[in-house]
Design a protein around this motif. Structure first.
Motif, PDB file in Angstrom:
ATOM      1  N   VAL A 192      30.998  26.725  39.026  1.00 17.35           N
ATOM      2  CA  VAL A 192      30.286  27.674  38.045  1.00 17.35           C
ATOM      3  C   VAL A 192      29.506  28.887  38.630  1.00 17.35           C
ATOM      4  O   VAL A 192      29.723  29.954  38.032  1.00 17.35           O
ATOM      5  CB  VAL A 192      29.224  26.789  37.229  1.00 17.35           C
ATOM      6  CG1 VAL A 192      28.444  27.620  36.363  1.00 17.35           C
ATOM      7  CG2 VAL A 192      29.863  25.533  36.496  1.00 17.35           C
ATOM      8  N   VAL A 193      29.039  28.641  39.735  1.00 13.89           N
ATOM      9  CA  VAL A 193      28.313  29.974  40.481  1.00 13.89           C
ATOM     10  C   VAL A 193      29.373  30.894  40.758  1.00 13.89           C
ATOM     11  O   VAL A 193      29.298  32.072  40.694  1.00 13.89           O
ATOM     12  CB  VAL A 193      27.502  29.459  41.619  1.00 13.89           C
ATOM     13  CG1 VAL A 193      26.948  30.562  42.515  1.00 13.89           C
ATOM     14  CG2 VAL A 193      26.358  28.695  41.330  1.00 13.89           C
ATOM     15  N   LEU A 194      30.427  30.515  41.467  1.00 13.70           N
ATOM     16  CA  LEU A 194      31.656  31.275  41.732  1.00 13.70           C
ATOM     17  C   LEU A 194      32.319  32.079  40.612  1.00 13.70           C
ATOM     18  O   LEU A 194      32.597  33.099  40.741  1.00 13.70           O
ATOM     19  CB  LEU A 194      32.422  30.845  42.784  1.00 13.70           C
ATOM     20  CG  LEU A 194      32.105  30.571  44.185  1.00 13.70           C
ATOM     21  CD1 LEU A 194      32.940  29.555  44.970  1.00 13.70           C
ATOM     22  CD2 LEU A 194      31.343  31.342  44.896  1.00 13.70           C
ATOM     23  N   PHE A 195      32.422  31.200  39.480  1.00 13.13           N
ATOM     24  CA  PHE A 195      33.109  31.599  38.429  1.00 13.13           C
ATOM     25  C   PHE A 195      32.376  32.744  37.832  1.00 13.13           C
ATOM     26  O   PHE A 195      32.704  33.799  37.306  1.00 13.13           O
ATOM     27  CB  PHE A 195      33.464  30.586  37.378  1.00 13.13           C
ATOM     28  CG  PHE A 195      34.420  31.130  36.296  1.00 13.13           C
ATOM     29  CD1 PHE A 195      35.613  31.585  36.514  1.00 13.13           C
ATOM     30  CD2 PHE A 195      33.696  31.291  34.981  1.00 13.13           C
ATOM     31  CE1 PHE A 195      36.545  31.968  35.291  1.00 13.13           C
ATOM     32  CE2 PHE A 195      34.344  31.842  33.885  1.00 13.13           C
ATOM     33  CZ  PHE A 195      35.431  32.122  34.058  1.00 13.13           C
ATOM     34  N   THR A 196      30.908  32.438  37.909  1.00 19.03           N
ATOM     35  CA  THR A 196      29.744  33.473  37.142  1.00 19.03           C
ATOM     36  C   THR A 196      29.926  34.760  37.895  1.00 19.03           C
ATOM     37  O   THR A 196      29.967  35.824  37.402  1.00 19.03           O
ATOM     38  CB  THR A 196      28.416  33.034  37.096  1.00 19.03           C
ATOM     39  OG1 THR A 196      28.506  31.468  36.361  1.00 19.03           O
ATOM     40  CG2 THR A 196      27.647  33.756  36.584  1.00 19.03           C
ATOM     41  N   LEU A 197      29.977  34.702  39.247  1.00 15.34           N
ATOM     42  CA  LEU A 197      30.015  35.846  40.208  1.00 15.34           C
ATOM     43  C   LEU A 197      31.236  36.620  39.766  1.00 15.34           C
ATOM     44  O   LEU A 197      31.174  38.001  39.687  1.00 15.34           O
ATOM     45  CB  LEU A 197      29.912  35.672  41.314  1.00 15.34           C
ATOM     46  CG  LEU A 197      28.630  35.231  42.134  1.00 15.34           C
ATOM     47  CD1 LEU A 197      28.878  34.594  43.455  1.00 15.34           C
ATOM     48  CD2 LEU A 197      27.652  36.201  42.108  1.00 15.34           C
ATOM     49  N   LEU A 198      32.276  36.139  39.535  1.00 12.83           N
ATOM     50  CA  LEU A 198      33.479  36.779  39.330  1.00 12.83           C
ATOM     51  C   LEU A 198      33.531  37.517  38.011  1.00 12.83           C
ATOM     52  O   LEU A 198      33.956  38.626  37.732  1.00 12.83           O
ATOM     53  CB  LEU A 198      34.574  35.906  39.492  1.00 12.83           C
ATOM     54  CG  LEU A 198      35.346  35.510  40.597  1.00 12.83           C
ATOM     55  CD1 LEU A 198      36.404  34.309  40.696  1.00 12.83           C
ATOM     56  CD2 LEU A 198      35.992  36.801  41.402  1.00 12.83           C
ATOM     57  N   PHE A 199      32.985  36.645  36.917  1.00 12.95           N
ATOM     58  CA  PHE A 199      32.836  37.144  35.563  1.00 12.95           C
ATOM     59  C   PHE A 199      31.960  38.481  35.355  1.00 12.95           C
ATOM     60  O   PHE A 199      32.206  39.330  34.896  1.00 12.95           O
ATOM     61  CB  PHE A 199      32.280  35.871  34.689  1.00 12.95           C
ATOM     62  CG  PHE A 199      32.284  36.078  33.330  1.00 12.95           C
ATOM     63  CD1 PHE A 199      33.347  36.087  32.624  1.00 12.95           C
ATOM     64  CD2 PHE A 199      31.022  36.678  32.507  1.00 12.95           C
ATOM     65  CE1 PHE A 199      33.555  36.560  31.286  1.00 12.95           C
ATOM     66  CE2 PHE A 199      31.298  36.942  31.277  1.00 12.95           C
ATOM     67  CZ  PHE A 199      32.273  36.676  30.497  1.00 12.95           C
ATOM     68  N   ILE A 200      30.872  38.283  36.245  1.00 20.88           N
ATOM     69  CA  ILE A 200      29.869  39.218  36.559  1.00 20.88           C
ATOM     70  C   ILE A 200      30.573  40.608  37.020  1.00 20.88           C
ATOM     71  O   ILE A 200      30.486  41.962  36.733  1.00 20.88           O
ATOM     72  CB  ILE A 200      28.636  39.181  37.034  1.00 20.88           C
ATOM     73  CG1 ILE A 200      27.852  38.199  36.231  1.00 20.88           C
ATOM     74  CG2 ILE A 200      27.755  40.238  37.458  1.00 20.88           C
ATOM     75  CD1 ILE A 200      26.495  37.495  37.027  1.00 20.88           C
ATOM     76  N   SER A 201      31.460  40.410  38.096  1.00 22.95           N
ATOM     77  CA  SER A 201      31.888  41.584  39.011  1.00 22.95           C
ATOM     78  C   SER A 201      33.077  42.247  37.840  1.00 22.95           C
ATOM     79  O   SER A 201      33.124  43.223  37.834  1.00 22.95           O
ATOM     80  CB  SER A 201      32.619  41.090  40.046  1.00 22.95           C
ATOM     81  OG  SER A 201      33.758  40.176  39.817  1.00 22.95           O
ATOM     82  N   TYR A 202      33.805  41.476  37.079  1.00 24.52           N
ATOM     83  CA  TYR A 202      34.863  42.084  36.077  1.00 24.52           C
ATOM     84  C   TYR A 202      34.121  42.609  35.158  1.00 24.52           C
ATOM     85  O   TYR A 202      34.513  43.491  34.494  1.00 24.52           O
ATOM     86  CB  TYR A 202      35.700  40.855  35.581  1.00 24.52           C
ATOM     87  CG  TYR A 202      36.909  40.820  36.615  1.00 24.52           C
ATOM     88  CD1 TYR A 202      37.720  41.867  36.715  1.00 24.52           C
ATOM     89  CD2 TYR A 202      37.016  39.688  37.338  1.00 24.52           C
ATOM     90  CE1 TYR A 202      38.918  41.834  37.587  1.00 24.52           C
ATOM     91  CE2 TYR A 202      37.947  39.709  38.520  1.00 24.52           C
ATOM     92  CZ  TYR A 202      38.794  40.696  38.530  1.00 24.52           C
ATOM     93  OH  TYR A 202      39.885  40.761  39.529  1.00 24.52           O
ATOM     94  N   GLY A 203      32.924  42.231  34.545  1.00 22.68           N
ATOM     95  CA  GLY A 203      32.117  43.013  33.416  1.00 22.68           C
ATOM     96  C   GLY A 203      31.789  44.438  34.210  1.00 22.68           C
ATOM     97  O   GLY A 203      31.563  45.174  33.419  1.00 22.68           O
ATOM     98  N   VAL A 204      31.185  44.256  35.282  1.00 21.51           N
ATOM     99  CA  VAL A 204      30.773  45.654  35.910  1.00 21.51           C
ATOM    100  C   VAL A 204      31.976  46.492  36.202  1.00 21.51           C
ATOM    101  O   VAL A 204      31.906  47.712  35.928  1.00 21.51           O
ATOM    102  CB  VAL A 204      30.121  45.441  37.456  1.00 21.51           C
ATOM    103  CG1 VAL A 204      30.134  46.746  37.950  1.00 21.51           C
ATOM    104  CG2 VAL A 204      28.864  44.512  37.226  1.00 21.51           C
ATOM    105  N   ILE A 205      33.227  45.956  36.361  1.00 28.88           N
ATOM    106  CA  ILE A 205      34.463  46.624  36.505  1.00 28.88           C
ATOM    107  C   ILE A 205      34.763  47.301  35.065  1.00 28.88           C
ATOM    108  O   ILE A 205      35.146  48.478  35.012  1.00 28.88           O
ATOM    109  CB  ILE A 205      35.958  45.876  37.148  1.00 28.88           C
ATOM    110  CG1 ILE A 205      35.236  45.632  38.546  1.00 28.88           C
ATOM    111  CG2 ILE A 205      36.780  46.459  36.724  1.00 28.88           C
ATOM    112  CD1 ILE A 205      36.452  44.516  39.049  1.00 28.88           C
TER     113      ILE A 205
END
Length: 200
Positions: A150-163
């Motif tokens: 969950v933490v790593l998927f959330t980090l990826l989700f946030i990074s793609y939101g920023v992208i």
């Protein structure tokens, strides 16, 4: 990106070799047995490569973020030293994850008929074989694995939101080129993480 893709392919290839030879042997042989030592090695290798692969996917997400959001600084940020350091971080995280899972199982008492109804020596089938109450260990394993996913998927989700937010400032051609750069990563991340999250 190709540096990380090469290691991701390597991890996938080696990850599959941790259980496929035993699976093929079980299909071909009458006696379907695995020694305790082989089972523990399989468990360790499975979690080493699986954990390192998940962390490498996060590293690749960071690589996409730097490539799209800081394109002029990409070569200074993602230099060879940084790429090797991030790769070592992924391997170290996978190693720590594997050691924790192995410690959980190694000290368990096993008695009676030790039959696993699987071709993979994984945590949950091994916990069912233990001659003691494994509820606390099972909850700890689920919490550990679930938190990581969950933490790593959330980090990826946030990074793609920023992208995606950064793509608003690019031209139509630049946006499509940037999305195609990260498209392969997204197509790997979603099928990889969704089963992990929903199975927890």
């Amino acid at each position: 990106m190709y540096f990380f893709l090469g290691f991701l392919s390597f991890m996938d290839a080696v990850y599959s070799t941790t259980f496929i030879p035993n699976m093929i042997k079980n299909f071909l042989c009458e006696k379907k047995a695995i020694s305790c030592q082989t089972c523990m090695t399989q468990l360790f290798m499975e979690h080493l490569f699986g954990g390192a692969e998940i962390l490498l996917l996060v590293v690749m997400g960071y690589d996409c973020y730097v490539a799209i959001c800081k394109p002029f600084h990409y070569l200074t940020i993602m230099n060879q030293r940084m790429c090797v350091l991030l790769l070592l971080l992924a391997w170290s995280g996978g190693f720590l994850h594997a050691v924790l899972h192995s410690i959980f199982v190694y000290n368990l008492p096993f008695c009676g008929l030790n039959v696993i109804d699987h071709f993979i020596c994984d945590m949950y089938p091994l916990l069912k074989l233990a001659c003691t109450d494994t509820y606390i260990i099972a909850v700890t394993v689920v919490a550990n694995d679930g938190t990581i996913c969950v933490v790593l998927f959330t980090l990826l989700f946030i990074s793609y939101g920023v992208i995606l937010h950064a793509l608003k400032n690019l031209s139509q051609g630049g946006s499509s080129k940037a999305l195609s750069t990260c498209g392969s990563h997204i197509t790997v991340v979603v099928p990889f993480f969704m089963p992990c999250i929903f199975c927890m």
